[in-house]
Motif scaffolding. Structure first.
Motif, PDB file in Angstrom:
ATOM      1  N   VAL A 116       0.827  -0.884   0.187  1.00 16.54           N
ATOM      2  CA  VAL A 116      -0.340   0.234   0.616  1.00 16.54           C
ATOM      3  C   VAL A 116       1.104   1.381  -0.055  1.00 16.54           C
ATOM      4  CG1 VAL A 116      -1.335   1.525   1.584  1.00 16.54           C
ATOM      5  CG2 VAL A 116      -1.746  -1.258   1.109  1.00 16.54           C
ATOM      6  N   ALA A 117       2.190   1.336   0.671  1.00 15.37           N
ATOM      7  CA  ALA A 117       3.038   2.378   0.624  1.00 15.37           C
ATOM      8  C   ALA A 117       3.415   2.103  -0.381  1.00 15.37           C
ATOM      9  CB  ALA A 117       3.988   2.182   2.196  1.00 15.37           C
ATOM     10  N   ARG A 118       3.829   1.082  -1.257  1.00 18.28           N
ATOM     11  CA  ARG A 118       4.361   1.650  -2.206  1.00 18.28           C
ATOM     12  C   ARG A 118       3.489   2.151  -3.455  1.00 18.28           C
ATOM     13  NH1 ARG A 118       9.364   2.078  -4.284  1.00 18.28           N
ATOM     14  NH2 ARG A 118       9.429   0.210  -6.029  1.00 18.28           N
ATOM     15  N   LEU A 119       2.224   2.119  -4.061  1.00 19.06           N
ATOM     16  CA  LEU A 119       0.895   2.597  -4.126  1.00 19.06           C
ATOM     17  C   LEU A 119       0.762   4.109  -3.857  1.00 19.06           C
ATOM     18  CD1 LEU A 119      -1.560  -0.106  -3.790  1.00 19.06           C
ATOM     19  CD2 LEU A 119      -0.362  -0.201  -6.047  1.00 19.06           C
ATOM     20  N   VAL A 120       0.905   4.245  -2.804  1.00 21.11           N
ATOM     21  CA  VAL A 120       1.224   5.419  -2.889  1.00 21.11           C
ATOM     22  C   VAL A 120       2.295   6.574  -3.213  1.00 21.11           C
ATOM     23  CG1 VAL A 120       0.562   7.770  -1.348  1.00 21.11           C
ATOM     24  CG2 VAL A 120      -0.753   5.078  -0.285  1.00 21.11           C
ATOM     25  N   GLN A 121       3.208   6.101  -2.731  1.00 23.61           N
ATOM     26  CA  GLN A 121       5.016   6.317  -3.208  1.00 23.61           C
ATOM     27  C   GLN A 121       4.811   6.496  -4.824  1.00 23.61           C
ATOM     28  OE1 GLN A 121       7.909   3.588  -2.458  1.00 23.61           O
ATOM     29  NE2 GLN A 121       9.394   5.769  -1.673  1.00 23.61           N
ATOM     30  N   GLY A 122       4.002   6.004  -5.220  1.00 29.53           N
ATOM     31  CA  GLY A 122       4.191   5.504  -6.737  1.00 29.53           C
ATOM     32  C   GLY A 122       3.120   7.117  -7.617  1.00 29.53           C
ATOM     33  N   ALA A 123       1.584   7.048  -6.699  1.00 26.81           N
ATOM     34  CA  ALA A 123       0.682   8.012  -7.495  1.00 26.81           C
ATOM     35  C   ALA A 123       1.594   9.169  -7.209  1.00 26.81           C
ATOM     36  CB  ALA A 123      -0.419   7.619  -6.110  1.00 26.81           C
ATOM     37  N   ALA A 124       1.955   9.851  -5.512  1.00 27.16           N
ATOM     38  CA  ALA A 124       2.837  11.156  -5.564  1.00 27.16           C
ATOM     39  C   ALA A 124       3.677  11.438  -6.862  1.00 27.16           C
ATOM     40  CB  ALA A 124       3.531  10.853  -3.746  1.00 27.16           C
ATOM     41  N   ALA A 125       4.953   9.759  -6.732  1.00 24.52           N
ATOM     42  CA  ALA A 125       5.533  10.060  -8.063  1.00 24.52           C
ATOM     43  C   ALA A 125       4.594  10.698  -9.281  1.00 24.52           C
ATOM     44  CB  ALA A 125       6.628   9.109  -7.575  1.00 24.52           C
ATOM     45  N   GLY A 126       3.437  10.659  -9.207  1.00 20.36           N
ATOM     46  CA  GLY A 126       3.033  10.467 -10.769  1.00 20.36           C
ATOM     47  C   GLY A 126       2.526  12.305 -10.344  1.00 20.36           C
ATOM     48  N   ILE A 127       2.524  12.604  -9.419  1.00 19.57           N
ATOM     49  CA  ILE A 127       2.266  14.179  -9.469  1.00 19.57           C
ATOM     50  C   ILE A 127       2.996  15.011  -9.329  1.00 19.57           C
ATOM     51  CG2 ILE A 127       1.106  15.572  -7.463  1.00 19.57           C
ATOM     52  CD1 ILE A 127      -0.075  13.626  -5.907  1.00 19.57           C
ATOM     53  N   VAL A 128       4.268  14.681  -8.947  1.00 14.60           N
ATOM     54  CA  VAL A 128       5.652  15.000  -8.647  1.00 14.60           C
ATOM     55  C   VAL A 128       5.953  15.684  -9.842  1.00 14.60           C
ATOM     56  CG1 VAL A 128       7.851  15.664  -7.850  1.00 14.60           C
ATOM     57  CG2 VAL A 128       6.143  15.217  -6.004  1.00 14.60           C
ATOM     58  N   ASN A 129       6.516  14.748 -10.904  1.00 10.18           N
ATOM     59  CA  ASN A 129       7.139  14.869 -12.254  1.00 10.18           C
ATOM     60  C   ASN A 129       6.470  15.054 -13.002  1.00 10.18           C
ATOM     61  OD1 ASN A 129       9.851  12.690 -12.422  1.00 10.18           O
ATOM     62  ND2 ASN A 129       8.170  11.943 -10.632  1.00 10.18           N
ATOM     63  N   PRO A 130       5.198  15.760 -13.595  1.00 11.27           N
ATOM     64  CA  PRO A 130       4.947  16.491 -14.775  1.00 11.27           C
ATOM     65  C   PRO A 130       5.289  17.714 -14.263  1.00 11.27           C
ATOM     66  CG  PRO A 130       3.157  15.360 -13.540  1.00 11.27           C
ATOM     67  CD  PRO A 130       3.844  14.564 -13.088  1.00 11.27           C
ATOM     68  N   GLN A 131       5.050  18.582 -13.523  1.00 14.33           N
ATOM     69  CA  GLN A 131       4.849  19.614 -12.297  1.00 14.33           C
ATOM     70  C   GLN A 131       6.497  20.064 -12.501  1.00 14.33           C
ATOM     71  OE1 GLN A 131       2.246  20.079 -12.295  1.00 14.33           O
ATOM     72  NE2 GLN A 131       1.714  17.936 -11.719  1.00 14.33           N
ATOM     73  N   VAL A 132       7.307  19.019 -13.187  1.00 14.68           N
ATOM     74  CA  VAL A 132       9.372  19.645 -12.902  1.00 14.68           C
ATOM     75  C   VAL A 132       9.237  19.824 -14.673  1.00 14.68           C
ATOM     76  CG1 VAL A 132      10.965  18.653 -13.214  1.00 14.68           C
ATOM     77  CG2 VAL A 132       9.571  17.822 -11.964  1.00 14.68           C
ATOM     78  N   SER A 133       8.570  19.305 -15.256  1.00 14.63           N
ATOM     79  CA  SER A 133       8.999  19.695 -17.122  1.00 14.63           C
ATOM     80  C   SER A 133       7.685  20.921 -17.203  1.00 14.63           C
ATOM     81  CB  SER A 133       8.719  18.412 -18.424  1.00 14.63           C
ATOM     82  OG  SER A 133       7.523  18.092 -17.813  1.00 14.63           O
ATOM     83  N   GLY A 134       7.157  21.004 -16.895  1.00 14.72           N
ATOM     84  CA  GLY A 134       5.717  22.104 -17.112  1.00 14.72           C
ATOM     85  C   GLY A 134       6.493  23.574 -16.098  1.00 14.72           C
ATOM     86  N   LEU A 135       7.260  23.608 -15.650  1.00 21.09           N
ATOM     87  CA  LEU A 135       7.745  24.675 -14.627  1.00 21.09           C
ATOM     88  C   LEU A 135       9.672  24.885 -15.165  1.00 21.09           C
ATOM     89  CD1 LEU A 135       7.546  23.417 -10.757  1.00 21.09           C
ATOM     90  CD2 LEU A 135       6.736  25.656 -12.008  1.00 21.09           C
ATOM     91  N   ILE A 136       9.755  23.852 -16.280  1.00 21.12           N
ATOM     92  CA  ILE A 136      10.634  24.197 -16.994  1.00 21.12           C
ATOM     93  C   ILE A 136      10.204  25.054 -18.122  1.00 21.12           C
ATOM     94  CG2 ILE A 136      12.796  23.569 -18.457  1.00 21.12           C
ATOM     95  CD1 ILE A 136      13.447  21.565 -16.725  1.00 21.12           C
ATOM     96  N   GLN A 137       9.219  25.008 -18.319  1.00 20.02           N
ATOM     97  CA  GLN A 137       8.441  25.653 -19.588  1.00 20.02           C
ATOM     98  C   GLN A 137       8.389  27.141 -19.311  1.00 20.02           C
ATOM     99  OE1 GLN A 137       9.641  23.362 -23.147  1.00 20.02           O
ATOM    100  NE2 GLN A 137       7.603  23.136 -23.296  1.00 20.02           N
ATOM    101  N   GLN A 138       7.326  26.995 -17.945  1.00 16.09           N
ATOM    102  CA  GLN A 138       7.305  28.181 -17.809  1.00 16.09           C
ATOM    103  C   GLN A 138       8.326  29.113 -17.338  1.00 16.09           C
ATOM    104  OE1 GLN A 138       4.728  27.636 -14.208  1.00 16.09           O
ATOM    105  NE2 GLN A 138       5.123  29.575 -13.642  1.00 16.09           N
ATOM    106  N   MET A 139       9.588  28.449 -16.958  1.00 20.27           N
ATOM    107  CA  MET A 139      10.330  29.530 -16.309  1.00 20.27           C
ATOM    108  C   MET A 139      11.179  30.200 -16.762  1.00 20.27           C
ATOM    109  SD  MET A 139      11.008  28.887 -12.126  1.00 20.27           S
ATOM    110  CE  MET A 139      11.173  27.230 -12.478  1.00 20.27           C
TER     111      MET A 139
END
Length: 453
Positions: free
Chosen positions: A83-106
């Motif tokens: 269960v902890a690994r499932l939540v970890q994976g979901a959190a990773a899915g939240i974090v990662n797209p923001q990185v490339s989006g922030l690079i495009q934004q900034m």
């Protein structure tokens, strides 16, 4: 942190199995559950960041990932850890797209090569150094508790990252409260789960019936495309399908999918071969794959500086180097049998790693070059979802060949590994063909595409 946890767990699986008495199915879910929820959340989270603000989505994802890491490290049972690994994976899915989006934004288009180069270096190092770091922790702390520190390591990193994110990442412009396309989210989520589930469970679900689940997933994704076309006529859809009419984006996404099908399977089969076939310890196996990480890190940083000048030609050159390095790895292991083979393969792996550094970040820079900033998060998330699907396809296909050959050769690890390695190489070759197609059909210089907004 999020990409490190894809590979670092591999060398700890024997310790986790012995400590928590995991069944083969539970052990598989420790690995595949993370990949499944990671891929599931990428596009919805990218769309949310585009619509509501990337900074807050990034920070919330980091907090959730850090808490889930603590829970995984404290796991008293198999169910708790899964269960902890499932939540970890979901959190990773939240974090990662923001990185490339922030690079495009900034960053302006001409400035994005260097930050995407650093991102590529992070991807390459975190994926390749995972087995080494896991091996160091287990060798230092011991197999009983060393695997727990694989997860505890994320806690101080996560705390510092949240603090720096709040301090350094700008809030950005005021976002409109536009629809998040919940029907599209549901269709895409169901389709991705149905496609990925039989892939990540390929060894646990015997028989061919599991592929009917994947076929159902493809049908759901077709429904998703039809829905997005209709929904996008009057409102902002979850995925802008018009992006796939842009050659740089569509071919770049295909290259990423194919390359990750080969790239990530290298560590999956190589660490297994070194430990089970050649008798390496977890630490020695990690050291043996370190040349790939070093080559990838250096080349990614360099590639980010020159991608605007060389464009997709750099990706082609990188893919050729990866193929050459992996072919040379096979020859090195054949010429130096036994425990010395891993060290003989160090130089070829360095070449393959350097080639990988010229593939990942330059391809991402070129693929997102013509994407509007307002759609950067979801466009980057679609790109990463393709990479996650490619990873699952590659591990399923290469793993199936690897273990079938191991069984037919009565436990002879050498032929099993080499056969799987050549399948890995074939994925990279197909990615090379796609990159060459982009070069040959280019209508303008790559630098012109990068200069456009």
């Amino acid at each position: 942190m999020t990409l490190l946890d894809v590979s670092i767990v591999n060398v700890a699986l024997p310790s986790i199995r012995d400590e928590l008495h995991l069944s083969p199915a539970e052990l598989q879910w420790v690995l595949s559950g993370y990949a499944l929820t990671f891929g599931l959340l990428l596009v919805p989270a990218g769309r949310f960041g585009d619509a509501r603000g990337r900074r807050n989505a990034f920070i919330v994802g980091l907090i959730l990932f850090t808490l889930a890491s603590a829970a995984a490290g404290l796991a008293p049972s198999a169910l708790w850890l899964v269960v902890a690994r499932l939540v970890q994976g979901a959190a990773a899915g939240i974090v990662n797209p923001q990185v490339s989006g922030l690079i495009q934004q900034m960053f302006e288009p001409k400035e994005r090569g260097r930050p995407f180069g650093l991102l590529g270096a992070t991807i390459g190092v975190s994926t390749a150094v995972g087995p080494l770091l896991g091996g160091v922790l287990i060798a230092t702390i011991g197999p009983a508790d060393g695997w727990r520190w694989i997860f505890f390591l994320n806690i101080p990193i996560g705390i510092v990252a949240v603090w720096l994110g709040r301090k350094w990442i700008p809030v950005g412009e005021q976002k409109r409260q536009e629809s998040l396309d919940p029907a599209g989210v549901g269709l895409l989520g169901l389709g991705v789960v149905l496609v990925l589930l039989p892939l990540v469970q390929e060894r646990e679900w015997p028989g061919s019936g599991k592929w009917l689940v994947a076929a159902a997933g493809v049908l759901v994704l077709v429904l998703f495309v039809l829905w997005e076309r209709w929904y996008g006529r009057s409102r902002t859809a979850l995925v802008d399908l018009g992006l796939f009419r842009v050659r740089s984006y569509s071919l770049g996404a295909l290259i990423g999918l194919l390359y990750f099908a080969g790239f990530t399977t290298i560590f999956f089969i190589y660490t297994l071969y070194l430990q089970s076939g050649l008798g390496y310890s977890a630490l020695e196996a990690g050291l043996a794959v370190t040349p790939f990480a070093v080559g990838s890190a250096v080349a990614s940083a360099v590639g980010g500086r020159f991608v605007q000048r060389f464009g997709r030609h750099m990706v082609v050159g990188g893919l050729i180097a990866v193929v050459a390095g992996l072919v040379a790895t096979d020859f090195a292991l054949e010429l130096v049998p036994g425990s010395g083979g891993g060290w003989a393969a160090a130089l070829p792996l360095l070449v393959a790693g350097a080639g990988s550094g010229f593939v990942i970040s330059p391809n991402q820079t070129l693929t997102l070059a013509e994407v509007p900033v307002a759609r950067a998060g979801s466009a980057g998330a679609v790109l990463q979802t393709g990479q996650r699907i490619g990873t699952a396809v590659g591990i399923a296909a290469v793993g199936a060949l690897f273990f079938s050959r191991l069984a037919s050769s009565q436990g002879d690890w050498g032929p099993a590994f080499r056969g799987a390695l050549w399948l890995t190489i074939s994925f990279v070759v197909v990615a090379l063909i796609a990159a060459l197609a982009d070069v040959f059909t280019a209508r303008r210089q790559p630098s012109d595409a990068l200069a456009e907004r």
